[in-house]
Design a protein around this motif. Sequence first.
Motif, mmCIF file in Angstrom:
data_model
loop_
_atom_site.group_PDB
_atom_site.id
_atom_site.type_symbol
_atom_site.label_atom_id
_atom_site.label_comp_id
_atom_site.label_asym_id
_atom_site.label_seq_id
_atom_site.Cartn_x
_atom_site.Cartn_y
_atom_site.Cartn_z
ATOM 1 N N ALA A 1 0.403 10.217 -7.913
ATOM 2 C CA ALA A 1 0.626 8.795 -7.385
ATOM 3 C C ALA A 1 -0.110 7.962 -8.252
ATOM 4 O O ALA A 1 0.476 6.840 -8.474
ATOM 5 C CB ALA A 1 -0.191 8.784 -5.877
ATOM 6 N N GLU A 2 -1.053 8.223 -8.687
ATOM 7 C CA GLU A 2 -1.745 7.216 -9.793
ATOM 8 C C GLU A 2 -0.977 7.063 -11.101
ATOM 9 O O GLU A 2 -0.847 5.617 -11.348
ATOM 10 C CB GLU A 2 -3.126 7.651 -10.062
ATOM 11 N N THR B 1 0.882 -1.204 -0.003
ATOM 12 C CA THR B 1 0.083 0.068 -0.138
ATOM 13 C C THR B 1 0.976 1.241 0.095
ATOM 14 O O THR B 1 1.957 1.329 0.386
ATOM 15 C CB THR B 1 -1.062 0.108 1.145
ATOM 16 N N PHE B 2 0.350 2.294 -0.604
ATOM 17 C CA PHE B 2 1.165 3.618 -0.559
ATOM 18 C C PHE B 2 0.272 4.584 -0.291
ATOM 19 O O PHE B 2 -1.098 4.724 -0.758
ATOM 20 C CB PHE B 2 1.627 3.726 -2.180
ATOM 21 N N GLU C 1 0.953 3.221 -11.956
ATOM 22 C CA GLU C 1 0.667 2.713 -13.082
ATOM 23 C C GLU C 1 1.916 2.367 -13.760
ATOM 24 O O GLU C 1 2.037 1.254 -14.459
ATOM 25 C CB GLU C 1 -0.192 3.710 -13.968
ATOM 26 N N ALA C 2 2.823 3.186 -13.888
ATOM 27 C CA ALA C 2 4.138 2.947 -14.464
ATOM 28 C C ALA C 2 4.869 1.943 -13.868
ATOM 29 O O ALA C 2 5.625 1.141 -14.281
ATOM 30 C CB ALA C 2 5.075 4.264 -14.533
ATOM 31 N N PHE C 3 4.974 1.891 -12.482
ATOM 32 C CA PHE C 3 5.884 0.906 -11.549
ATOM 33 C C PHE C 3 4.946 -0.540 -11.974
ATOM 34 O O PHE C 3 5.783 -1.412 -12.148
ATOM 35 C CB PHE C 3 5.570 1.093 -10.248
ATOM 36 N N THR D 1 -5.858 16.992 -5.275
ATOM 37 C CA THR D 1 -5.876 16.440 -6.431
ATOM 38 C C THR D 1 -4.405 16.192 -7.056
ATOM 39 O O THR D 1 -4.605 15.134 -7.828
ATOM 40 C CB THR D 1 -6.538 17.405 -7.626
ATOM 41 N N ASP D 2 -3.658 16.850 -6.923
ATOM 42 C CA ASP D 2 -2.135 16.938 -7.543
ATOM 43 C C ASP D 2 -1.344 15.642 -7.017
ATOM 44 O O ASP D 2 -0.774 14.957 -7.866
ATOM 45 C CB ASP D 2 -1.388 18.011 -7.434
ATOM 46 N N ASN D 3 -1.360 15.475 -5.726
ATOM 47 C CA ASN D 3 -0.901 14.473 -5.128
ATOM 48 C C ASN D 3 -1.380 13.131 -5.677
ATOM 49 O O ASN D 3 -0.692 12.270 -5.939
ATOM 50 C CB ASN D 3 -0.795 14.520 -3.775
#
Length: 437
Positions: free
Chosen positions: A53-54, A40-41, A58-60, A47-49
């Motif tokens: 994070a999303e 979990t993160f 997704e990239a990770f 909104t910006d954070n």
Amino acid sequence: MSMRQGARKGSVVLGTAALVAAMAACSSGGGGDGDQIEITFLTQSDTDNVAAAEALIEAFEAENTDVSVTLETQPGGTEGDNLMKTKLATGEMPDVFHYNSGSLLQALNPDQNLVDLSDQEWADTLIEDMANVVSTDNGLYGVPWGSTQAGAVMYNKPIYEELGLEVPTDWAGFMANNEAILAAGTAVPIIQTYGDTWTSQLFVLGDFANVTAQDPDWAAEYTAHNRFYADDPALQGFENQQAAYEAGFFNEDFASALFDDGLRMLATGEGAHYPMLTGAGANISLNYPDNVEDVGVFALPAQDAADTRLTVWLPNAMYIPNTTEGDQLEAAQRFLAFTQSEEGCRVQTEILTPSGPFTTDACELPEDAAPTLTDVQAYFEAGTTFPALEFLSPIKGPNLEQITVEVGSGIRPAADGAALYDEDVEKQAQQLGLEGW
């Protein structure tokens, strides 16, 4: 608030992470849905954070198919600070969390509660200022997420070119430039926007690197109740604001103008100087794209050019609580390393929008970076930056912005404003239970 010859190091981190991911997938039967490591993160709920994070998750996950990351959010500010402490105390902190660096991190007792990351490959890519604000004498605990910003003077470059002005390096030079701009009569010398009271603080907060140049122990002695704003060199920020007001350099509507008004004036040449956080460059890029190249940055000048430094706000960081263990710990460390990879840096550049240089050699500013970013980077490369006071001391009185509005409006003399702020911070230090207060 050094940076980026390190694409090679970023590639090494990425390659290592990919290799570890492949090995983990093999040992767990190929990384299918049933075999995934789940972590979990936690980040702040604005909104910006959340968007950053999303995008990071997704990239990770695309490159680490054996790991599934669940995003959790909570408020920022004081409420968030209290929640962080509670979750750490009760052992309920998610596997990775995003939080402040500097004095607020120290309040979490990192030696007791966090995983030491000193042995990670990316650790030696951090600039010294960043490493200092995510460390204690016993370990390094955070990886930076985002870029720096500076408390500085943003200025209109066409006005400087038209009047043949040079970037000032001391206060007298700055005041002389303002006199020349006032005499020309085509622009306001210094933009002030006290309708948004927080913007009034930059004469004081942006001067802190200059204070430290004159008194390197000032932050520690201030925290110990042995330094005061009513005394030099810290008094100078208040006195400079008073001097600029008394010289008639401010826009006529300074008492009611808003931050957005200030940015418009700066970008379009209605005003020449705006003491401000350089994160405002992102607003200019969004709202005045045709004027991005017209705005530059220089450090708020000290009285003596030898003391002029750039005051820098360092980014937040990501941390791992010591309750994260086993496969989750290994996955969490990979997640942190990924932030310093090529893809992780791409997310930071495209989603977070840099407001200054990065604090790690792993990430680079884009080649088409705005002058506000490249001007700030020049101070980093020259070694003439220093962190803002809030990264070095937990004490910041809640009423500074009201006091600087009064000083900048001629309502209260600088000396009285500084003395009042000393009283303000004393109350806050007592609430924090600090020794010596």
